[in-house]
Design an enzyme around this catalytic site. Structure first.
Site, PDB file in Angstrom:
ATOM      1  N   ASP A  42       1.097  -1.139  -0.126  1.00 47.56           N
ATOM      2  CA  ASP A  42      -0.049  -0.008   0.057  1.00 47.56           C
ATOM      3  C   ASP A  42       0.946   1.279   0.035  1.00 47.56           C
ATOM      4  O   ASP A  42       1.879   1.255   0.780  1.00 47.56           O
ATOM      5  CB  ASP A  42      -0.725   0.169   1.232  1.00 47.56           C
ATOM      6  CG  ASP A  42      -2.290   0.523   0.938  1.00 47.56           C
ATOM      7  OD1 ASP A  42      -2.496   1.618   0.442  1.00 47.56           O
ATOM      8  OD2 ASP A  42      -3.123  -0.238   1.351  1.00 47.56           O
ATOM      9  N   ASP A  79      -2.958   4.609  -2.271  1.00 49.13           N
ATOM     10  CA  ASP A  79      -4.111   5.239  -1.390  1.00 49.13           C
ATOM     11  C   ASP A  79      -4.526   6.602  -2.064  1.00 49.13           C
ATOM     12  O   ASP A  79      -3.463   7.818  -2.241  1.00 49.13           O
ATOM     13  CB  ASP A  79      -3.608   5.419  -0.074  1.00 49.13           C
ATOM     14  CG  ASP A  79      -4.474   5.832   0.965  1.00 49.13           C
ATOM     15  OD1 ASP A  79      -5.584   4.869   1.226  1.00 49.13           O
ATOM     16  OD2 ASP A  79      -4.807   7.087   1.505  1.00 49.13           O
ATOM     17  N   GLU A 123      -6.241   4.030  -6.136  1.00 51.53           N
ATOM     18  CA  GLU A 123      -7.508   4.177  -5.532  1.00 51.53           C
ATOM     19  C   GLU A 123      -7.977   5.578  -5.788  1.00 51.53           C
ATOM     20  O   GLU A 123      -7.185   6.514  -5.544  1.00 51.53           O
ATOM     21  CB  GLU A 123      -7.429   4.033  -4.027  1.00 51.53           C
ATOM     22  CG  GLU A 123      -8.736   4.052  -3.320  1.00 51.53           C
ATOM     23  CD  GLU A 123      -8.762   4.714  -1.869  1.00 51.53           C
ATOM     24  OE1 GLU A 123      -9.505   4.184  -1.078  1.00 51.53           O
ATOM     25  OE2 GLU A 123      -8.005   5.289  -1.728  1.00 51.53           O
ATOM     26  N   HIS A 135     -11.009  -2.888   3.012  1.00 48.14           N
ATOM     27  CA  HIS A 135     -11.316  -2.632   4.539  1.00 48.14           C
ATOM     28  C   HIS A 135     -11.996  -1.357   4.889  1.00 48.14           C
ATOM     29  O   HIS A 135     -12.202  -1.176   6.042  1.00 48.14           O
ATOM     30  CB  HIS A 135      -9.605  -2.596   5.030  1.00 48.14           C
ATOM     31  CG  HIS A 135      -9.091  -1.270   4.244  1.00 48.14           C
ATOM     32  ND1 HIS A 135      -8.745  -1.382   2.882  1.00 48.14           N
ATOM     33  CD2 HIS A 135      -8.711   0.189   4.903  1.00 48.14           C
ATOM     34  CE1 HIS A 135      -8.280  -0.074   2.630  1.00 48.14           C
ATOM     35  NE2 HIS A 135      -8.134   0.794   3.656  1.00 48.14           N
ATOM     36  N   ASP A 136     -12.658  -0.752   3.795  1.00 50.77           N
ATOM     37  CA  ASP A 136     -13.401   0.519   4.028  1.00 50.77           C
ATOM     38  C   ASP A 136     -14.832   0.320   3.866  1.00 50.77           C
ATOM     39  O   ASP A 136     -15.654   1.095   3.985  1.00 50.77           O
ATOM     40  CB  ASP A 136     -12.949   1.595   2.970  1.00 50.77           C
ATOM     41  CG  ASP A 136     -11.589   2.187   3.312  1.00 50.77           C
ATOM     42  OD1 ASP A 136     -11.168   1.994   4.496  1.00 50.77           O
ATOM     43  OD2 ASP A 136     -10.768   2.464   2.380  1.00 50.77           O
TER      44      ASP A 136
HETATM   45  C1  NOJ Z   1      -8.081   5.255   1.794  1.00 48.86           C
HETATM   46  C2  NOJ Z   1      -8.155   4.142   2.614  1.00 48.86           C
HETATM   47  O1  NOJ Z   1      -8.456   2.850   2.080  1.00 48.86           O
HETATM   48  C3  NOJ Z   1      -8.563   4.483   3.989  1.00 48.86           C
HETATM   49  O2  NOJ Z   1      -8.645   3.322   4.845  1.00 48.86           O
HETATM   50  C4  NOJ Z   1      -7.887   5.463   4.624  1.00 48.86           C
HETATM   51  O3  NOJ Z   1      -8.679   5.937   5.805  1.00 48.86           O
HETATM   52  C5  NOJ Z   1      -7.902   6.841   3.882  1.00 48.86           C
HETATM   53  N1  NOJ Z   1      -7.508   6.578   2.354  1.00 48.86           N
HETATM   54  C6  NOJ Z   1      -6.809   7.773   4.153  1.00 48.86           C
HETATM   55  O4  NOJ Z   1      -5.608   7.256   3.998  1.00 48.86           O
END
Ligand code: NOJ
Length: 557
Positions: free
Chosen positions: A98, A206, A264, A336-337
C-alpha cells in the site's frame, strides 16, 4: 489484444491487523500472514496486497505513516517482511504494498521538521497557510478555506507554534504532502524504488487522485445546512494528477516489467479512468472507482438507501463499456473500508448466506477486469453485530458518532446507521476456525471477533466442497483457464430487471452467459437459447434460478 499478466490475475487483500496474530498480542502480524500463506495458495490467488504495515502511530490503522521504510513493531520487522515476500514468491504469488503518499503521519520526521519553523527547508513539503484574511488565527471560521475533512471537522489544523494552519484531508494526524514540491516527489519515488529493489511487485496507491490540488486553494461550495464547503473540486483529480503519475511511472516503474499498479480514486469518472489506465500513457494499470459502492448511499456516507439492482447494473455497464477498448477495470465488492457485501447487497440470513455470497462472487468475477478478494470474502463473512459505540474502533465511525450525538441524535439512532455502514464491519478478525477468537489470536483481539465464527470459518469451509471458499477457488481457476473470462467482450442484458443480473462475455466463438438472482424467490429471466449450454459455475442448468442463485453457462459457435 495485449495479454498483460494481471488481466488473468486475481488479487487478494490482506488487512494485516485483522488477518492472523502469531504472537498473542491481539493484533494481526506478518508472522500470522506467513503462517497462512497456504490458505491463499490453495485459493489460487495470484497477487497479495498488504494494507499498510509501516511504522505508524495507528491513528487511522496504519494509513498514517511515520516511516515509509520500516515495519511497525506491531507487525514485525523487515526480516519478517522479507520472509513473507519470499514465501509468497515461492508459492507463485506476487506481493504489492500500500502506497500512502497523499499524506504522511504528523509524526513523520518530514512533518516534524516542517512544522518546526516557517523557514525550515521542509516547510513547503506540506500545505501551510495563514488564517483567513482579517480573522484571528485559531478562532472558529479562520481556517484558510472552508473545507471539511473526510473524517469530520475542518480540513485545516491550527498550529500555535508558527501561527499557521496545515491541510489534512483526513485526520489531523494525516497532514497532506505538497506534491507541487519536486523534492517531495523525488523522496516518494526513491522510497518506492527501495521497496521494488527489495522485491515487491507493485503498489496499491491510496487516494492517489487527491495528490494534485487546484491553486490557489479556495473555498468550496457550501450547501444549505452543511457545516463545511465541498473542497472536492479543488483536490479530486487536480490539474497535475496525470502528470505526477506519469512522472512516477518514468522515475519508478520504467524498465521494471511485470509490476502492478492500482490507484484508489474516489470520485473518478469513466473518462478520467480511461486516461489513467491507458497503457500508452504510462500512468497506472487500473483504478478503484467507487460508483458501485456508493449506490446505496444517499450522497452521504452515513445515509443508507435501498439498493436498486438497475442502478448497480447501470454503473457496471457504464464502466465496462467505457474501458472496453482502452484501459482496464478493477473489480471489487469489499475492502477494509466497505461493509461486507453478503450483508450489504446480498442476504446474510442462515438460509441464504452461502448462495448469496457465491452469486455475488460469480457476478463480480465474470466481469471484464481484475477481481480483488478481501480477506474473509472467500468465506462469506458477514457484517458484525456491534452493540454499542464501545465495540467500534474506526476513527471515521467514532468521529461520526461523536458529531451526531453533539448535534442531538440519540445513541440508538446513530448506531442504527453505523451498524450496516461502518468500516469496522470489514475489520473484525479473519475467522479461521470455531475456537475462541476464531483462531485469530490466543490473546484479546483488538476488535471483537464476529460470534458467527462458530459457523463461518476457514476450517469448516475448506472441508465442505459446497462452501463459498471452494466456489471462489473455482471462480479464480476459471479466470486462469478460460481466456474469455479475462479477454472477452461484455454485453449487459436485462438492464431494466430489478431482480436478475445478466450479461454475456464473448471471445471469438466462445460465449458465456452469467446470471445472478438478487432475490430470495426463484426467477426465470427471459433469455433464450441457453437450455443446453454447458454449466461452468453453479448448480442446476439453463436460465431458471433458485433464490440468490448464480450461474455461468458456456456455448461455442
Ligand atoms: C483510503 C484508505 O483505504 C482508508 O482506509 C484511509 O482511511 C484513507 N484512504 C486515508 O488514507
Amino acid at each position: 489484444m495485449t495479454d498483460l499478466w494481471w488481466k488473468r490475475a486475481v488479487v487478494y487483500q490482506i488487512y494485516p491487523r485483522s488477518f492472523a496474530d502469531a504472537d498473542g498480542d491481539g493484533m494481526g502480524d506478518l508472522r500470522g500472514v506467513i503462517d497462512h500463506l497456504d490458505h491463499l495458495a490453495e485459493l489460487g490467488v495470484d497477487v497479495l496486497w498488504l494494507s499498510p504495515i509501516y511504522k505508524s502511530p495507528q491513528d487511522d490503522n496504519g494509513y498514517d505513516i511515520s516511516d515509509y521504510q520500516d515495519i511497525d513493531p506491531l507487525f514485525g520487522e523487515l526480516a519478517t517482511f522479507d520472509e513473507l515476500l519470499a514465501g509468497a514468491h515461492r508459492r507463485g504469488m506476487k506481493l504489492i504494498m500500500d502506497l500512502v503518499v497523499n499524506h504522511s503521519s504528523d509524526e513523520h520526521p518530514w512533518f516534524v521538521e516542517s512544522r518546526s519553523s516557517k523557514d525550515n527547508p521542509k516547510r513547503d513539503w506540506y500545505w501551510w497557510r495563514p488564517a483567513r484574511e482579517g480573522m484571528e488565527p485559531g478562532t472558529p471560521g479562520a481556517e484558510p478555506t472552508n473545507w471539511g475533512s473526510v473524517f469530520g471537522g475542518p480540513a485545516w489544523n491550527y498550529d500555535k507554534e508558527t501561527g499557521e494552519y496545515y491541510l489534512h484531508l483526513f485526520s489531523p494526524k494525516q497532514p497532506d504532502l505538497n506534491w507541487e514540491n519536486p523534492e517531495v516527489r523525488e523522496a516518494v519515488y526513491a522510497m518506492m524504488r527501495w521497496w521494488l529493489d527489495r522485491g515487491v511487485d507493485g503498489f496499491r496507491m491510496d487516494v492517489i487522485n487527491m495528490i494534485s490540488k487546484v491553486l490557489p486553494l479556495t473555498d468550496g461550495r457550501l450547501t444549505a445546512g452543511a457545516a463545511y464547503g465541498d473542497g472536492g473540486p479543488s483536490y479530486i483529480n487536480g490539474p497535475r494528477n496525470h502528470e505526477f503519475l506519469r512522472e512516477m511511472h518514468d522515475q519508478v516503474f520504467a524498465g521494471r516489467p511485470g509490476m502492478l499498479t492500482v490507484g484508489e480514486m474516489p470520485g473518478v469518472t469513466v473518462d478520467e479512468a480511461i486516461k489513467f489506465t491507458d497503457q500508452d500513457r504510462h500512468e497506472v494499470d487500473m483504478v478503484f472507482q467507487f460508483d458501485h459502492v456508493w449506490a446505496d448511499r444517499g450522497g452521504d456516507p452515513w445515509k443508507l438507501i435501498p439498493l436498486q439492482l438497475t442502478v448497480l447494473k447501470g454503473i457496471f455497464g457504464r464502466w465496462q463499456a467505457g474501458l472496453a477498448e482502452v484501459g482496464w477495470n478493477s473489480l471489487y465488492w469489499n475492502n477494509h473500508d466497505q461493509p461486507r457485501v453478503v450483508s450489504r447487497y446480498g442476504d446474510d440470513s442462515p438460509e441464504h448466506r452461502v448462495a448469496a455470497a457465491k452469486m455475488l462472487g460469480t457476478v463480480l468475477h465474470l466481469h471484464r477486469g481484475t477481481p480483488y478478494v478481501y480477506q474473509g470474502e472467500e468465506l462469506g463473512m458477514t457484517n458484525a453485530p456491534f452493540a454499542s459505540i464501545d465495540d467500534f474502533r474506526d476513527i471515521e465511525s467514532r468521529n461520526h458518532y461523536a458529531e451526531a450525538i453533539a448535534r442531538g441524535a440519540t445513541p440508538d439512532e446513530v448506531l442504527a446507521t453505523m451498524r450496516p455502514m461502518s468500516r469496522d464491519n470489514a475489520r473484525t478478525p479473519m475467522q479461521w476456525d470455531a475456537t475462541e477468537h476464531a483462531g485469530f489470536t490466543t490473546g484479546e483481539p483488538w476488535i471483537a471477533v464476529n460470534p458467527n465464527h462458530t459457523e463461518i470459518n476457514a476450517r469448516a469451509a475448506r472441508a465442505d466442497p459446497d462452501s463459498v471458499f471452494h466456489h471462489y477457488r473455482r471462480l479464480i481457476e476459471l479466470r486462469h483457464t478460460e481466456p474469455v473470462v479475462a479477454h472477452g467482450d461484455f454485453t449487459m442484458l436485462l438492464g431494466d430487471d430489478e431482480r436478475v443480473y445478466a450479461f454475456t462475455r464473448r471471445l471469438d466463438d466462445v460465449e458465456l452467459l452469467v446470471l445472478g438472482n438478487f432475490s430470495a424467490s426463484p426467477a426465470t429471466p427471459a433469455i433464450d437459447g441457453w437450455d443446453d449450454a454447458d454449466v461452468l459455475i453453479g448448480e442446476g442448468a439453463g436460465v431458471v434460478l433458485g433464490p440468490w442463485e448464480g450461474r455461468v453457462l458456456k456455448r461455442v459457435g
